[in-house]
Structures are given as C-alpha cells and as structure tokens.
Design a protein around this motif. Structure first.
Motif, mmCIF file in Angstrom:
data_model
loop_
_atom_site.group_PDB
_atom_site.id
_atom_site.type_symbol
_atom_site.label_atom_id
_atom_site.label_comp_id
_atom_site.label_asym_id
_atom_site.label_seq_id
_atom_site.Cartn_x
_atom_site.Cartn_y
_atom_site.Cartn_z
ATOM 1 N N CYS A 56 3.356 32.122 11.432
ATOM 2 C CA CYS A 56 2.770 32.968 10.378
ATOM 3 C C CYS A 56 3.732 33.134 9.207
ATOM 4 O O CYS A 56 3.358 32.933 8.054
ATOM 5 N N ARG A 59 4.284 29.964 7.284
ATOM 6 C CA ARG A 59 3.164 29.661 6.392
ATOM 7 C C ARG A 59 3.250 30.510 5.126
ATOM 8 O O ARG A 59 3.021 30.017 4.025
ATOM 9 N N CYS A 60 3.579 31.787 5.294
ATOM 10 C CA CYS A 60 3.686 32.668 4.124
ATOM 11 C C CYS A 60 4.792 32.212 3.196
ATOM 12 O O CYS A 60 4.614 32.174 1.979
ATOM 13 N N GLN A 63 4.249 29.615 0.704
ATOM 14 C CA GLN A 63 3.568 30.022 -0.526
ATOM 15 C C GLN A 63 4.485 30.825 -1.430
ATOM 16 O O GLN A 63 4.470 30.666 -2.636
ATOM 17 N N GLU B 61 -8.727 31.693 1.562
ATOM 18 C CA GLU B 61 -7.289 31.685 1.853
ATOM 19 C C GLU B 61 -6.830 32.998 2.464
ATOM 20 O O GLU B 61 -5.678 33.108 2.879
ATOM 21 N N MET B 64 -3.756 34.875 3.112
ATOM 22 C CA MET B 64 -2.677 34.395 2.251
ATOM 23 C C MET B 64 -2.944 34.772 0.785
ATOM 24 O O MET B 64 -2.018 34.820 -0.015
ATOM 25 N N SER B 65 -4.187 34.970 0.435
ATOM 26 C CA SER B 65 -4.462 35.461 -0.913
ATOM 27 C C SER B 65 -5.277 36.754 -0.793
ATOM 28 O O SER B 65 -5.945 36.982 0.216
ATOM 29 N N PRO B 97 0.322 39.144 2.874
ATOM 30 C CA PRO B 97 -0.580 38.926 4.016
ATOM 31 C C PRO B 97 -0.479 40.002 5.083
ATOM 32 O O PRO B 97 -1.318 40.061 5.971
#
Lengths: 416, 150
Positions: A56, A59-60, A63, B61, B64-65, B97
């Motif tokens: 997790c 993945r964050c 970004q 998303e 994540m968004s 998130p």
C-alpha cells in the motif's frame, strides 16, 4: 464486480459491540490506514513513524513522496519492516473469531444483562472465557512449533522476563511454517543454503530469509535434529542466533552499546543487500524454481516502447500491451517485488507473477465496468442521442419557441 | 486494484453500521461509487437547521485520488461556489489515501462551521464576508431557511 463478490467477507472494527470501544480501537489500530485491512507486511516510516502495508505505502509513494498519514516528506528507502506489528496483528487475528463468538454467546445469555456496563463486560469476558480460549490457542501454537521445529524445553520455561520474546519467536516460526507450497519442492537447494549458513549471519537479509525457509523445509523433510536447531533474530542487533544460545547472546548484546551496534548493522544489511542480492541468488534455485531478477525503477519517459518491452521480457514479466500498459505493469511489479522482499514469508516469484496477473485482470475489469457505465452517459451527449433527445423533447421545444416568439411579438411594438 | 472495491465496501458497511451523526449517506442504486449525502448544518453556524444535499463520487483511482464532492443545495458560503463545488484542501492537493469518505464529510461539515474567506471560491460572497460579516451570516441563514429546510 467480480472482485467485490469474491471478497465479500468483510471484517471490520465495527464487528465489535459498541460497548467495547477498546477492542474496536485495537482492531482499528491493527489495520492499514490505506486499505483498511489487517497489515500485510507492516512497514514503519522513517521520520514520522506511521505504519502501513508494504504494498500500500509503496503504491502511494509511487504517486507522491509523502507519508499518507501526515504528509511529511517520505522516500521508499526510509521504510523499515515493523515485525512486532505483524506479530501483534497475527495474534489478534488468530483469536478474533473466538473472542467474537464468546462475546456474542455471553451477551445472549440472560444472566449477562444489558445493564452491565462496558467495563464489566470487558473484564468478564477477557477474564473468563476469552482469555482461556486465547491461552489454549497459544498453547496449541506452541505445541505445533515445538513438534515441528523442536524448540528446546529451556526456551519455553524461561524466566518471565523472556516470556514475551519467547512468544514472539514462537509466533514467528509458526507463521513461517504455513508458507506457500513451494518449499517441499526446493529440496535440492537446501544443501546449498545450508552451506551458506556458515557465512557470517549479518551479511544479507535475503540470505536470512533463505535460511529460514531452509529450516522450514528441513523440518518438513525430516533431516537430523542437529540441523533443526532453530535460528532466531536477536531483537536487539538483528543477528541470526541459534535458539539455544539466544539468551547468552542477548546478555552480551544488551550490555554492549545498543544504538551504535544497531544502526551500523542495519546499514550494513541494507548495503549488503543492495550489492549482493543478484550474486547470492543460487544457480540451483534459478533452475528449480523461477527466480526473477530484481526490478528497479525506470525513467519511463526516456525509454522507447521497444526498449521497455525488452526490459520487461528480461525481468520475466509479460511484455504485452502498449507502452502505457507496460509502464503501469512495471510500476506495480516493482512495488510487488519489493513488498514481497519486505515480507517475513515471501512467496515464490511464480506466485508473485500470478498476483500481478490477477491485479491486472481486476484493473481491466474495473475499467471495463466503469467504462460500461460511463460510456452510455457520455454517449448520451454525443451525436446519436442528440437526435433522440431532440425527438423526445420536441413538444416542449415547440412550446418554448412559441412562448419566446409571442414574447418577442409583444415586446417589439412597445419598443417601437 | 482488487483491494479498492473491497475498501469501498468496507467504508459503506461502516457508514451503515456506525453512521456519522448529522450525516446521512445513501448509495445511488446501481453504482457503488456514487453516493447521495444529506448533511445537517452544524449548530451555532448560519447553516444550523438546514439539511444540505451533496453528491459524492469515488473515482476509479480512489483511494489514491480524492473523492469528488459537490453541494446540490444552494449555499451562501465563501468556499462553495454557485455550482456547489467546494474549496477544501483535502479534496485537492492535500488528499491522502489514509483519508476516507467519513473524514471527508466531517471536514466539509467543519468547513460549514468555519468559513475561510481568505481562500475563497465564491469571490462576491467572500468579499461580503470580509467587509460585513454580520450581514453575510444573515444572508447565509436566510438561504439556509429558503433552500435547505425540508
């Protein structure tokens, strides 16, 4: 929608009765703030000390290089495994159903009326049924570890100060025991790994994992008891020490300067890991199971499609699709690979590849699903539905036009 | 991401089992990512007594968004424009998130209690709020009575 249906088994902190806020909170704390599941390979962040699942948080961070909890700057290299949290979670999860069952049972009995306040219900349940069940569970775990890994008797009958670490080690080896099925097959690699046991233990994390796997497989294959002497990590210096010697080692380890020792060993491990990882992959392993090279982050914008395709092929992951698809697949693969390396009980690369395929499938189905939903609505505004819309509202358009023209007519004379 | 739908299911389950006081969340039939929300105006604010409708959409998303949230009820608020769009940092660059539907809605409720005219979305409202706060609060209360009382 398939993914939702198959994973509909929802456990949640709100499963606990609202009269037990402590248990709710505990349940909540043992979950990743990102996926809301119990931690899967808990990683603690370097600066701010927040904990997430390895995959997790990776993945964050792909970004945005910030902590998902507090938004402090954070790099992937600052992540460290948090084994205690893993073990806490596993223990809690192991007893969860039992505890829930006993709670509902005791709540449904008429003697335990609702007038009991939260505190008494809490202490009552824990004191009587729950703790008993928990202890039997722990005993069972202990027995299973002892029978398979043969932990020596002294280790279990240690003084109370060591009871905790003892339980932790038990939990640790217990979990390693229910690893994926690959181990039995890799028997010819055991010998190479055993030989490497004599290399100084600090050299490499990867190797430690290997040796742990070896112990497990030797235990299941049934080689001489001498070889079964379980090795455990020293909680202080992370060194791999034979279980029978751990107490003596701990005494020595704790009396020396702990901070400098720890930091140097950690950095040495990570350094060694970086340099030695490709070299330490044994040839026999590559032949027996599928061992894929460690992927690294790429500068995708600088790579041509064909070059990226070749890289993917070299890494052993499917090189299909266009550049974008390959890029997302590669990003996910890097994250999965590293998360698997973080794990206490890493799965084989073959299993990891399957996970990658499953992930991609679910992504595709998600896209298909939302695409199917969004496309009609977007098409409604496009050419075909414009005519439908015009036909449907022809009457109201006509009346509007009539109203407007009549308004114009009444206005015009007054203006003139 | 297979984990994402599960997380959404969990959030929905949680919102049903353990609702946020003053906030009602309904799934729009046939789309697990789309929600209708009714938010009670916070007490001791010009929005007290009002029931404000919002729509909330979780993009693909998510998490994540950030989710997309918009007021459907007309609002007189410096950080909410005519179209109901909300100027709130966690819905934009401060999204994380680790946040969730519950926390987003609570933040929006908090924004109603504490308007921030220094970071405006509706410039005329913000101007009014700065120059004549009393008047602005009266207008907001009047709008609440007019548009948000059911």
């Amino acid at each position: 929608m398939d993914g939702i249906a198959s994973s509909f088994e929802l456990d949640d902190p709100s499963d606990w009765p609202s009269t037990l806020p402590h248990l709710r909170e505990l349940d909540n704390l043992l979950r990743c703030p990102i996926c809301k599941e119990y931690f899967n390979t808990a990683m603690v962040t370097g600066g701010c000390g927040h904990t997430f699942c390895s995959l997790c948080v990776r993945r964050c961070l792909t970004q945005e290089t910030k902590c998902p909890s507090c938004r402090a700057p954070l790099n992937k290299s600052e992540l460290r495994p948090n084994r205690l949290v893993d073990n806490l979670m596993r223990t809690f999860k192991g007893g969860r159903q039992l505890l829930l069952n006993s709670l509902t049972k005791s709540n449904s009995t008429p003697t335990n009326s609702i007038s009991n306040n939260a505190e008494t219900v809490f202490s009552g349940c824990r004191g009587k049924s729950a703790s008993k069940e928990e202890s039997t569970l722990r005993k069972r775990q202990r027995i299973s570890t002892r029978s398979s890994a043969r932990i020596s008797n002294e280790a279990n009958n240690e003084n109370p100060a060591f009871a905790d670490s003892d339980a932790m080690q038990n939990g640790l080896s217990f979990v390693v025991l229910d690893d994926d099925g690959d181990i039995g097959v890799e028997s010819d690699e055991n010998y190479t790994d055993n030989e490497r046991d004599f290399v100084p233990a600090k050299s490499n994390n990867k190797k430690i994992d290997d040796t742990r796997r070896t112990e497990e497989s030797t235990a299941s294959v049934g080689i001489t008891p001498q070889q079964q002497d379980t090795k455990v990590h020293c909680p202080n210096c992370k060194q791999l020490v034979s279980q029978s010697l751990i107490n003596r080692h701990l005494d020595r380890c704790l009396s020396s300067l702990p901070s400098s020792n720890e930091s140097s060993s950690v950095s040495a491990v990570s350094q060694a890991k970086k340099h030695l990882a490709p070299m330490l992959k044994p040839q026999s392993k590559r032949a027996a199971t599928l061992a894929l090279p460690k992927p690294t982050k790429l500068a995708y914008s600088l790579l041509s499609e064909s070059k990226l395709r070749r890289t993917l092929k070299d890494l052993g992951i499917p090189p299909k699709g266009d550049k974008n698809q390959m890029q997302t697949r590669h990003i996910e693969w890097v994250n999965m690979y590293l998360a698997n390396e973080d794990s206490e009980s890493p799965v084989s690369h073959r299993a990891l590849l399957k996970q990658l395929a499953a992930w991609e499938e679910s992504m595709a189905s998600n896209q298909g699903e939302s695409g199917a939903k969004q496309q009609p609505s977007s098409q409604q505004s496009s050419s075909t539905s414009v005519t439908d819309h015009a036909a449907k509202y022809a009457d109201s358009f006509a009346t509007l036009v009539a109203q407007a023209s009549s308004a114009m007519r009444t206005k015009d004379p007054s203006c003139e | 991401m297979s984990m994402v739908p599960k997380r959404i299911m969990k959030e929905v389950e949680r919102l049903n089992k353990d609702p946020v006081p003053g906030i009602e969340v309904d799934i729009v039939e046939g789309n697990i990512r789309y929600f209708n929300v009714i938010m009670a105006g916070p007490s001791q604010s010009p929005y007290e007594g009002g029931h404000f409708k919002l729509e909330l959409f979780l993009p693909e998303e998510y998490p994540m968004s950030p989710p997309k949230v918009r007021f459907l009820t007309k609002m007189y608020h410096p950080n909410i424009d005519k179209l109901g769009r909300i100027c709130l940092d966690i819905l934009k660059d401060k999204w994380s998130p680790a946040l969730q539907i519950r926390t987003v809605l609570l933040s929006i409720q908090a924004l109603l209690s504490a308007p921030n005219p220094d970071d405006p979305l509706a410039n005329d409202v913000a101007e009014q709020w700065k120059t004549n706060e009393k008047q602005a609060i009266q207008t907001a209360a009047a709008w609440t009575r007019k548009y948000a009382s059911q």
